[in-house]
Scaffold this motif. Structure first.
Motif, PDB file in Angstrom:
ATOM      1  N   PRO A 186      66.778  66.264   8.898  1.00 19.48           N
ATOM      2  CA  PRO A 186      65.406  66.164   8.274  1.00 19.48           C
ATOM      3  C   PRO A 186      65.339  66.019   6.714  1.00 19.48           C
ATOM      4  O   PRO A 186      66.317  65.996   5.957  1.00 19.48           O
ATOM      5  CB  PRO A 186      65.036  67.633   8.368  1.00 19.48           C
ATOM      6  CG  PRO A 186      66.175  68.661   8.453  1.00 19.48           C
ATOM      7  CD  PRO A 186      67.094  67.788   9.004  1.00 19.48           C
ATOM      8  N   GLU A 187      64.007  65.477   6.272  1.00 22.63           N
ATOM      9  CA  GLU A 187      64.283  65.251   4.632  1.00 22.63           C
ATOM     10  C   GLU A 187      64.258  66.360   3.874  1.00 22.63           C
ATOM     11  O   GLU A 187      63.776  67.457   4.250  1.00 22.63           O
ATOM     12  CB  GLU A 187      62.659  64.406   4.671  1.00 22.63           C
ATOM     13  CG  GLU A 187      62.671  63.124   5.002  1.00 22.63           C
ATOM     14  CD  GLU A 187      61.306  62.391   4.497  1.00 22.63           C
ATOM     15  OE1 GLU A 187      61.431  61.171   4.026  1.00 22.63           O
ATOM     16  OE2 GLU A 187      60.284  63.253   4.259  1.00 22.63           O
ATOM     17  N   LEU A 188      64.737  66.165   2.715  1.00 15.18           N
ATOM     18  CA  LEU A 188      64.816  67.113   1.725  1.00 15.18           C
ATOM     19  C   LEU A 188      63.561  67.222   0.737  1.00 15.18           C
ATOM     20  O   LEU A 188      62.975  65.929   0.708  1.00 15.18           O
ATOM     21  CB  LEU A 188      66.145  66.970   0.953  1.00 15.18           C
ATOM     22  CG  LEU A 188      67.262  67.011   1.459  1.00 15.18           C
ATOM     23  CD1 LEU A 188      68.539  66.915   0.291  1.00 15.18           C
ATOM     24  CD2 LEU A 188      67.495  68.422   2.095  1.00 15.18           C
ATOM     25  N   SER A 189      63.036  68.050   0.808  1.00 15.71           N
ATOM     26  CA  SER A 189      61.732  68.481  -0.293  1.00 15.71           C
ATOM     27  C   SER A 189      61.737  69.452  -1.257  1.00 15.71           C
ATOM     28  O   SER A 189      62.400  70.567  -0.951  1.00 15.71           O
ATOM     29  CB  SER A 189      60.545  68.800   0.710  1.00 15.71           C
ATOM     30  OG  SER A 189      59.228  68.874  -0.015  1.00 15.71           O
ATOM     31  N   LEU A 190      61.770  68.966  -2.371  1.00 14.48           N
ATOM     32  CA  LEU A 190      62.033  69.818  -3.410  1.00 14.48           C
ATOM     33  C   LEU A 190      61.056  69.762  -4.764  1.00 14.48           C
ATOM     34  O   LEU A 190      60.198  68.293  -4.842  1.00 14.48           O
ATOM     35  CB  LEU A 190      63.523  69.804  -3.950  1.00 14.48           C
ATOM     36  CG  LEU A 190      64.027  68.303  -4.000  1.00 14.48           C
ATOM     37  CD1 LEU A 190      63.987  67.634  -5.413  1.00 14.48           C
ATOM     38  CD2 LEU A 190      65.503  68.451  -3.612  1.00 14.48           C
ATOM     39  N   ASP A 191      61.150  70.295  -5.625  1.00 12.46           N
ATOM     40  CA  ASP A 191      60.264  70.146  -7.003  1.00 12.46           C
ATOM     41  C   ASP A 191      61.202  69.491  -7.997  1.00 12.46           C
ATOM     42  O   ASP A 191      62.377  69.611  -7.976  1.00 12.46           O
ATOM     43  CB  ASP A 191      59.942  71.593  -7.291  1.00 12.46           C
ATOM     44  CG  ASP A 191      58.824  72.205  -6.652  1.00 12.46           C
ATOM     45  OD1 ASP A 191      57.765  71.571  -6.262  1.00 12.46           O
ATOM     46  OD2 ASP A 191      59.085  73.333  -6.186  1.00 12.46           O
ATOM     47  N   ALA A 192      60.491  68.685  -8.908  1.00 15.31           N
ATOM     48  CA  ALA A 192      61.260  67.985 -10.001  1.00 15.31           C
ATOM     49  C   ALA A 192      60.323  67.856 -10.951  1.00 15.31           C
ATOM     50  O   ALA A 192      58.913  67.949 -10.972  1.00 15.31           O
ATOM     51  CB  ALA A 192      61.582  66.795  -9.423  1.00 15.31           C
ATOM     52  N   VAL A 193      60.832  67.374 -12.243  1.00 16.03           N
ATOM     53  CA  VAL A 193      59.988  67.142 -13.450  1.00 16.03           C
ATOM     54  C   VAL A 193      60.340  65.694 -13.831  1.00 16.03           C
ATOM     55  O   VAL A 193      61.411  65.251 -14.067  1.00 16.03           O
ATOM     56  CB  VAL A 193      60.334  68.071 -14.406  1.00 16.03           C
ATOM     57  CG1 VAL A 193      59.680  67.825 -15.565  1.00 16.03           C
ATOM     58  CG2 VAL A 193      59.889  69.651 -14.068  1.00 16.03           C
ATOM     59  N   PHE A 194      59.201  65.078 -13.899  1.00 15.49           N
ATOM     60  CA  PHE A 194      59.536  63.580 -14.508  1.00 15.49           C
ATOM     61  C   PHE A 194      60.026  63.899 -16.129  1.00 15.49           C
ATOM     62  O   PHE A 194      59.275  64.239 -17.003  1.00 15.49           O
ATOM     63  CB  PHE A 194      58.326  62.837 -14.543  1.00 15.49           C
ATOM     64  CG  PHE A 194      58.139  61.502 -15.087  1.00 15.49           C
ATOM     65  CD1 PHE A 194      59.218  60.618 -14.718  1.00 15.49           C
ATOM     66  CD2 PHE A 194      57.262  61.266 -16.060  1.00 15.49           C
ATOM     67  CE1 PHE A 194      59.304  59.250 -15.496  1.00 15.49           C
ATOM     68  CE2 PHE A 194      57.316  59.902 -16.519  1.00 15.49           C
ATOM     69  CZ  PHE A 194      58.374  59.035 -16.437  1.00 15.49           C
ATOM     70  N   ARG A 195      61.102  63.138 -16.298  1.00 17.76           N
ATOM     71  CA  ARG A 195      61.614  63.289 -17.662  1.00 17.76           C
ATOM     72  C   ARG A 195      61.331  62.066 -18.665  1.00 17.76           C
ATOM     73  O   ARG A 195      61.113  62.115 -19.921  1.00 17.76           O
ATOM     74  CB  ARG A 195      63.164  63.618 -17.796  1.00 17.76           C
ATOM     75  CG  ARG A 195      63.293  64.971 -17.300  1.00 17.76           C
ATOM     76  CD  ARG A 195      62.426  66.068 -17.916  1.00 17.76           C
ATOM     77  NE  ARG A 195      62.783  67.272 -17.833  1.00 17.76           N
ATOM     78  CZ  ARG A 195      62.227  68.585 -18.382  1.00 17.76           C
ATOM     79  NH1 ARG A 195      61.087  68.285 -18.895  1.00 17.76           N
ATOM     80  NH2 ARG A 195      62.604  69.711 -17.665  1.00 17.76           N
ATOM     81  N   HIS A 196      61.686  60.755 -18.008  1.00 16.94           N
ATOM     82  CA  HIS A 196      61.758  59.522 -18.690  1.00 16.94           C
ATOM     83  C   HIS A 196      61.783  58.410 -17.980  1.00 16.94           C
ATOM     84  O   HIS A 196      61.646  58.359 -17.011  1.00 16.94           O
ATOM     85  CB  HIS A 196      62.899  59.239 -19.812  1.00 16.94           C
ATOM     86  CG  HIS A 196      64.306  59.269 -18.754  1.00 16.94           C
ATOM     87  ND1 HIS A 196      64.763  58.242 -18.272  1.00 16.94           N
ATOM     88  CD2 HIS A 196      65.092  60.283 -18.601  1.00 16.94           C
ATOM     89  CE1 HIS A 196      65.812  58.555 -17.763  1.00 16.94           C
ATOM     90  NE2 HIS A 196      66.207  59.760 -17.500  1.00 16.94           N
ATOM     91  N   ARG A 197      61.289  57.308 -18.758  1.00 17.44           N
ATOM     92  CA  ARG A 197      60.966  55.890 -17.937  1.00 17.44           C
ATOM     93  C   ARG A 197      61.779  54.987 -18.867  1.00 17.44           C
ATOM     94  O   ARG A 197      61.696  54.843 -19.887  1.00 17.44           O
ATOM     95  CB  ARG A 197      59.341  55.875 -17.968  1.00 17.44           C
ATOM     96  CG  ARG A 197      59.196  54.322 -17.242  1.00 17.44           C
ATOM     97  CD  ARG A 197      57.774  54.032 -17.379  1.00 17.44           C
ATOM     98  NE  ARG A 197      56.872  55.207 -17.998  1.00 17.44           N
ATOM     99  CZ  ARG A 197      56.008  55.657 -17.497  1.00 17.44           C
ATOM    100  NH1 ARG A 197      55.426  55.193 -16.241  1.00 17.44           N
ATOM    101  NH2 ARG A 197      54.982  56.713 -17.919  1.00 17.44           N
ATOM    102  N   GLU A 198      62.332  54.114 -18.185  1.00 17.22           N
ATOM    103  CA  GLU A 198      63.104  52.759 -18.728  1.00 17.22           C
ATOM    104  C   GLU A 198      62.478  51.525 -18.041  1.00 17.22           C
ATOM    105  O   GLU A 198      62.523  51.475 -16.527  1.00 17.22           O
ATOM    106  CB  GLU A 198      64.570  52.791 -18.762  1.00 17.22           C
ATOM    107  CG  GLU A 198      65.305  53.917 -19.237  1.00 17.22           C
ATOM    108  CD  GLU A 198      66.737  54.226 -19.144  1.00 17.22           C
ATOM    109  OE1 GLU A 198      67.318  53.129 -18.390  1.00 17.22           O
ATOM    110  OE2 GLU A 198      67.337  55.168 -19.393  1.00 17.22           O
ATOM    111  N   SER A 199      62.032  50.677 -18.962  1.00 15.08           N
ATOM    112  CA  SER A 199      61.398  49.358 -18.366  1.00 15.08           C
ATOM    113  C   SER A 199      62.675  48.580 -17.542  1.00 15.08           C
ATOM    114  O   SER A 199      63.881  48.472 -18.148  1.00 15.08           O
ATOM    115  CB  SER A 199      60.645  48.724 -19.538  1.00 15.08           C
ATOM    116  OG  SER A 199      59.737  49.346 -19.995  1.00 15.08           O
ATOM    117  N   ARG A 200      62.117  47.694 -16.701  1.00 18.10           N
ATOM    118  CA  ARG A 200      63.032  46.675 -16.096  1.00 18.10           C
ATOM    119  C   ARG A 200      62.712  45.242 -16.174  1.00 18.10           C
ATOM    120  O   ARG A 200      61.279  45.008 -16.636  1.00 18.10           O
ATOM    121  CB  ARG A 200      63.203  46.985 -14.639  1.00 18.10           C
ATOM    122  CG  ARG A 200      63.947  48.144 -14.355  1.00 18.10           C
ATOM    123  CD  ARG A 200      65.548  47.826 -14.569  1.00 18.10           C
ATOM    124  NE  ARG A 200      66.415  49.172 -14.275  1.00 18.10           N
ATOM    125  CZ  ARG A 200      66.818  50.029 -15.151  1.00 18.10           C
ATOM    126  NH1 ARG A 200      66.598  50.028 -16.185  1.00 18.10           N
ATOM    127  NH2 ARG A 200      67.642  51.037 -14.744  1.00 18.10           N
TER     128      ARG A 200
END
Length: 252
Positions: A186-200
């Motif tokens: 089954p899928e894993l489901s968890l909490d996370a915090v968005f930390r940073h973004r890098e452009s492509r």
């Protein structure tokens, strides 16, 4: 072999007493009405007879992250020990004005050891394209349109994903993340915090997410163990792939 181990009672006591005497650095995690918060601190000592541990209170440790603790709060605690990372959950029992005691916590019933190599980032094998679904944790998927991405790299501490659906995300946003590492559920489901973004170069961005709260519950610890095992599998696959590549002939 599993990369995470619940140690026996004697070894648990030895590890905790030694970490307390050495005043090892720790990372505390707790959940409040806003979301997950973390704080760096260190052990102050312990009372083995009464089975109490003492940690520098967040304010005394120079933290200004809004991390506050009240007696009865559930805490996740993590610290390093050689090539292992030790994890346990416990409850706060007292906040002392005595700086030598600081934050008093229960001696945990269980202690886990996890190989620190599981916290090294590794990319999935070339033939694995792992989809990720994520949304604002407070709003829920029914109120915040689920976004999608693909895992670029993974560790027991977090992941980096490629996604062109990143508008409106801000560092510190609490997210709920689901993905299937084994391709058979089954899928894993968890909490996370968005930390940073890098452009492509194209419209996609590389988004850095930190997993939070896994050490605070047994369910979370089981999820962490599954992630750690997959990370080690990916590392082994990467090593096999490098060894299979043709080596250039030396120039004479």
């Amino acid at each position: 072999m599993s990369q995470i181990l619940f140690v026996n009672q004697q070894r648990r006591n030895e590890i905790l007493a030694d970490a307390a005497r050495s005043q090892e650095r720790v990372v505390l995690t707790r959940q409040d009405e806003i979301g997950w918060r973390t704080c760096k601190s260190h052990f102050l000592g312990c009372n083995e007879h009464d089975q109490r541990l003492y940690i520098a209170a967040p304010a005394a440790a120079g933290q200004s992250t809004g991390f506050t603790v009240q007696p009865g709060d559930l805490l996740g605690v993590a610290f390093r020990r050689g090539h292992k990372k030790c994890l346990f959950n416990t409850k706060a029992t007292e906040i002392s004005d005595d700086p030598s005691h600081g934050l008093e916590i229960h001696w945990p019933e269980e202690l886990q050891e996890l190989q620190r190599r599981a916290y090294q980032r590794v990319s999935p094998p070339p033939d694995r394209h792992i989809k990720v679904h994520f949304w604002n944790a407070a709003a829920g998927p029914e109120n915040d349109r689920p976004r999608t991405g693909t895992i670029e790299d993974l560790s027991a501490g977090g992941m980096r994903i490629s996604s062109d659906d990143h508008e409106g995300l801000h560092p510190g946003d609490a997210l709920r993340v689901t993905f299937d590492l084994r391709a058979r559920g089954p899928e894993l489901s968890l909490d996370a915090v968005f930390r940073h973004r890098e452009s492509r170069p194209n419209s996609a961005c590389s988004l850095g997410l930190q997993f939070v709260g896994l050490e605070t519950t047994r369910e979370g610890q089981d999820t962490l163990a599954k992630i750690a095992c997959v990370v080690i599998d990916f590392q082994r696959a990467s090593t096999r792939h490098r060894r299979a590549l043709p080596h250039p002939c030396p120039v004479r």
